[in-house]
Scaffold this motif. Structure first.
Motif, short mmCIF file in Angstrom:
data_model
loop_
_atom_site.label_atom_id
_atom_site.label_comp_id
_atom_site.label_asym_id
_atom_site.label_seq_id
_atom_site.Cartn_x
_atom_site.Cartn_y
_atom_site.Cartn_z
N THR A 178 -2.75 2.43 -3.73
CA THR A 178 -3.97 1.93 -3.09
C THR A 178 -4.10 2.59 -1.73
N LYS A 210 -12.23 -5.91 -2.82
CA LYS A 210 -11.41 -4.75 -3.16
C LYS A 210 -12.17 -3.81 -4.09
N LEU A 268 -5.73 -1.10 3.05
CA LEU A 268 -6.71 -1.92 2.34
C LEU A 268 -6.12 -3.29 1.98
N SER A 269 -4.93 -3.30 1.43
CA SER A 269 -4.32 -4.59 1.06
C SER A 269 -4.05 -5.44 2.29
N SER A 270 -3.58 -4.83 3.36
CA SER A 270 -3.34 -5.58 4.59
C SER A 270 -4.62 -6.21 5.11
N VAL A 287 -4.03 3.17 2.05
CA VAL A 287 -3.17 2.52 3.04
C VAL A 287 -4.02 1.67 3.99
N ASP A 300 0.82 -1.21 0.00
CA ASP A 300 0.00 0.00 0.00
C ASP A 300 0.85 1.26 0.00
#
Length: 180
Positions: free
Chosen positions: A68, A114, A72-74, A70, A63
């Protein structure tokens, strides 16, 4: 090479591929993910608790290095790791069929989450167009990458057990007492 070194190296390689190579390989408007399949395969092959740290750290680093939001991917990688880790405590992972189905379904669910999150955060566009042009091609690419990861990790022996059967017992001895 020890498993202690292989997994961090695999995470660094996947992160570099995600940041450097993936933006150059778009499939339509979709960008393939090298991180999601890695976390999915780790959650299938290993103890569920052992991949949460990897999922959080590589998601957060991705991220920070990409465009993207910060965290969200985690969050999405932790959701995938938690669900698959719990499922594969009881599901069979001795053949490729069940892990392949899990890889495809999880990649689809996470890509869809997502998509919804990005739409809720204000990304402009039609949800149907995002789904058809971004989500579906990404799921296909992520699934292929996940299958490659699965075969490489099983050949390297990175899975902790060959059976996902939670009801099986091991026979052994403690002292001079035999147990089942």
């Amino acid at each position: 090479m020890s498993e202690r070194f292989v997994l961090p190296i695999a995470c660094v390689v996947a992160l570099v591929l995600q940041v450097v190579v993936a933006p150059v390989l778009p499939l339509g408007s979709a960008v393939p993910s090298f991180l999601l399949p890695l976390v999915v395969v780790l959650a299938i092959l290993r103890n569920p608790d052992s991949c949460y740290g990897y999922a959080f750290v590589i998601g957060l680093l991705a991220d920070f290095l990409m465009s993207t939001p910060v965290g969200l991917s985690s969050l999405l990688l932790l959701i995938a790791a938690a669900l698959l880790g719990s499922l594969f405590e009881v599901l069979d992972k001795s053949s490729f069929v069940m892990p392949a189905i899990a890889i495809v379904v999880t990649c689809f669910a996470i890509e869809l989450l997502k998509l919804v999150a990005l739409l809720l955060l204000g990304y402009q566009g039609s949800p149907l167009d995002f789904f058809l042009q971004s989500c579906l091609p990404a799921v296909v690419a992520d699934s292929v990458i996940g299958a490659v990861y699965y075969f490489v990790f099983t050949k390297l022996g990175l899975g902790q057990s060959t059976s996902g059967d939670a009801w099986s017992t091991k026979t052994g001895t403690v002292g001079n007492q035999r147990f089942h």
